[in-house]
Scaffold this motif. Structure first.
Motif, short mmCIF file in Angstrom:
data_model
loop_
_atom_site.label_atom_id
_atom_site.label_comp_id
_atom_site.label_asym_id
_atom_site.label_seq_id
_atom_site.Cartn_x
_atom_site.Cartn_y
_atom_site.Cartn_z
N ASP A 15 101.21 58.12 -7.72
CA ASP A 15 100.55 56.83 -7.53
C ASP A 15 100.71 56.00 -8.78
O ASP A 15 100.72 56.54 -9.89
CB ASP A 15 99.05 57.01 -7.28
CG ASP A 15 98.77 57.66 -5.93
OD1 ASP A 15 99.51 57.37 -4.98
OD2 ASP A 15 97.83 58.45 -5.85
N HIS A 16 100.81 54.67 -8.62
CA HIS A 16 100.77 53.84 -9.82
C HIS A 16 100.02 52.55 -9.54
O HIS A 16 99.98 52.08 -8.42
CB HIS A 16 102.18 53.56 -10.37
CG HIS A 16 102.93 52.49 -9.66
ND1 HIS A 16 103.73 52.73 -8.57
CD2 HIS A 16 103.01 51.16 -9.90
CE1 HIS A 16 104.27 51.60 -8.17
NE2 HIS A 16 103.85 50.63 -8.96
N LEU A 25 100.58 55.75 -14.16
CA LEU A 25 101.25 56.65 -13.21
C LEU A 25 100.38 57.88 -13.03
O LEU A 25 100.25 58.68 -13.97
CB LEU A 25 102.61 57.10 -13.76
CG LEU A 25 103.79 56.21 -13.56
CD1 LEU A 25 104.96 56.73 -14.36
CD2 LEU A 25 104.16 56.15 -12.09
N GLY A 26 99.79 58.01 -11.87
CA GLY A 26 98.95 59.16 -11.59
C GLY A 26 99.76 60.25 -10.92
O GLY A 26 100.21 60.08 -9.79
N GLN A 40 110.18 61.46 -12.65
CA GLN A 40 111.18 60.73 -13.43
C GLN A 40 111.77 59.56 -12.64
O GLN A 40 111.93 58.47 -13.17
CB GLN A 40 112.30 61.69 -13.86
CG GLN A 40 113.27 61.05 -14.83
CD GLN A 40 114.11 62.07 -15.58
OE1 GLN A 40 113.85 63.26 -15.54
NE2 GLN A 40 115.11 61.60 -16.27
N GLU A 41 112.05 59.78 -11.36
CA GLU A 41 112.59 58.70 -10.51
C GLU A 41 111.61 57.54 -10.43
O GLU A 41 112.01 56.37 -10.44
CB GLU A 41 112.89 59.22 -9.10
CG GLU A 41 114.10 60.14 -9.03
CD GLU A 41 114.15 60.91 -7.71
OE1 GLU A 41 113.49 60.49 -6.73
OE2 GLU A 41 114.85 61.93 -7.67
N ALA A 42 110.32 57.84 -10.33
CA ALA A 42 109.31 56.78 -10.25
C ALA A 42 109.32 55.93 -11.53
O ALA A 42 109.26 54.70 -11.46
CB ALA A 42 107.92 57.40 -10.02
N VAL A 43 109.41 56.58 -12.69
CA VAL A 43 109.44 55.85 -13.96
C VAL A 43 110.69 54.98 -14.03
O VAL A 43 110.63 53.81 -14.43
CB VAL A 43 109.37 56.82 -15.15
CG1 VAL A 43 109.62 56.09 -16.47
CG2 VAL A 43 108.01 57.52 -15.19
N VAL A 55 101.02 54.67 -18.84
CA VAL A 55 100.08 55.75 -19.07
C VAL A 55 100.43 56.81 -18.02
O VAL A 55 100.38 56.54 -16.82
CB VAL A 55 98.61 55.30 -18.89
CG1 VAL A 55 97.68 56.50 -18.97
CG2 VAL A 55 98.25 54.25 -19.93
N LEU A 56 100.84 57.98 -18.48
CA LEU A 56 101.13 59.08 -17.57
C LEU A 56 99.85 59.88 -17.43
O LEU A 56 99.42 60.57 -18.36
CB LEU A 56 102.27 59.94 -18.12
CG LEU A 56 102.80 61.04 -17.20
CD1 LEU A 56 103.38 60.44 -15.91
CD2 LEU A 56 103.87 61.87 -17.91
#
Length: 135
Positions: A15-16, A25-26, A40-43, A55-56
């Motif tokens: 989730d973000h 990024l949750g 990693q793909e989400a980032v 914020v991870l």
């Protein structure tokens, strides 16, 4: 507050949402060889969309392996290349111990909650001197 769920082909959700200039990024699953690529793909997608300060949120993570640590280092390098910032939230001592065992605990800024991590808006690149060890 706008929430978006990003899922990979494995169905591992990340989730973000935006908060005080940060992209939070949750991670809602343990980080291992199966889920690390999805995080990693989400980032990468968010960086491509122009986001820079992250914020991870590892609050829900109970297990992190060496693949997960490697992924966090990889996204840190990518965020730094975009002159961004990265903070980690984690109150679970087991997860923090994995960072200590990997020699990475002192190069990241850990917060106990998303509230404390996002309390101040990002200023410049928080990773300009990464991996400088904190005292």
């Amino acid at each position: 507050m706008h929430h978006t769920q990003v899922t990979s082909g494995h169905g591992d959700p990340v989730d973000h949402h935006e908060r005080n200039g940060w992209t939070v990024l949750g991670v809602t699953t343990d980080i291992d060889i199966c889920s690390a690529p999805a995080v990693q793909e989400a980032v990468v997608r968010l960086l491509d969309a122009g986001r820079r300060h992250f914020v991870l949120d590892l609050s829900a993570v109970r297990f992190l392996d060496s693949m997960g640590l490697g992924m966090i280092v990889a996204i840190t390098k990518r965020i730094r290349a975009h002159a961004g910032s990265l903070l980690l939230t984690c109150s679970d001592d087991h997860v923090r111990r994995v960072f200590r065992a990997g020699g990475l605990y002192s190069v990241y800024a850990f917060h106990d909650s998303v509230d404390t991590a996002t309390g101040q808006a990002p200023q410049g690149s928080g990773l300009a001197d990464w991996p400088h060890r904190r005292a």
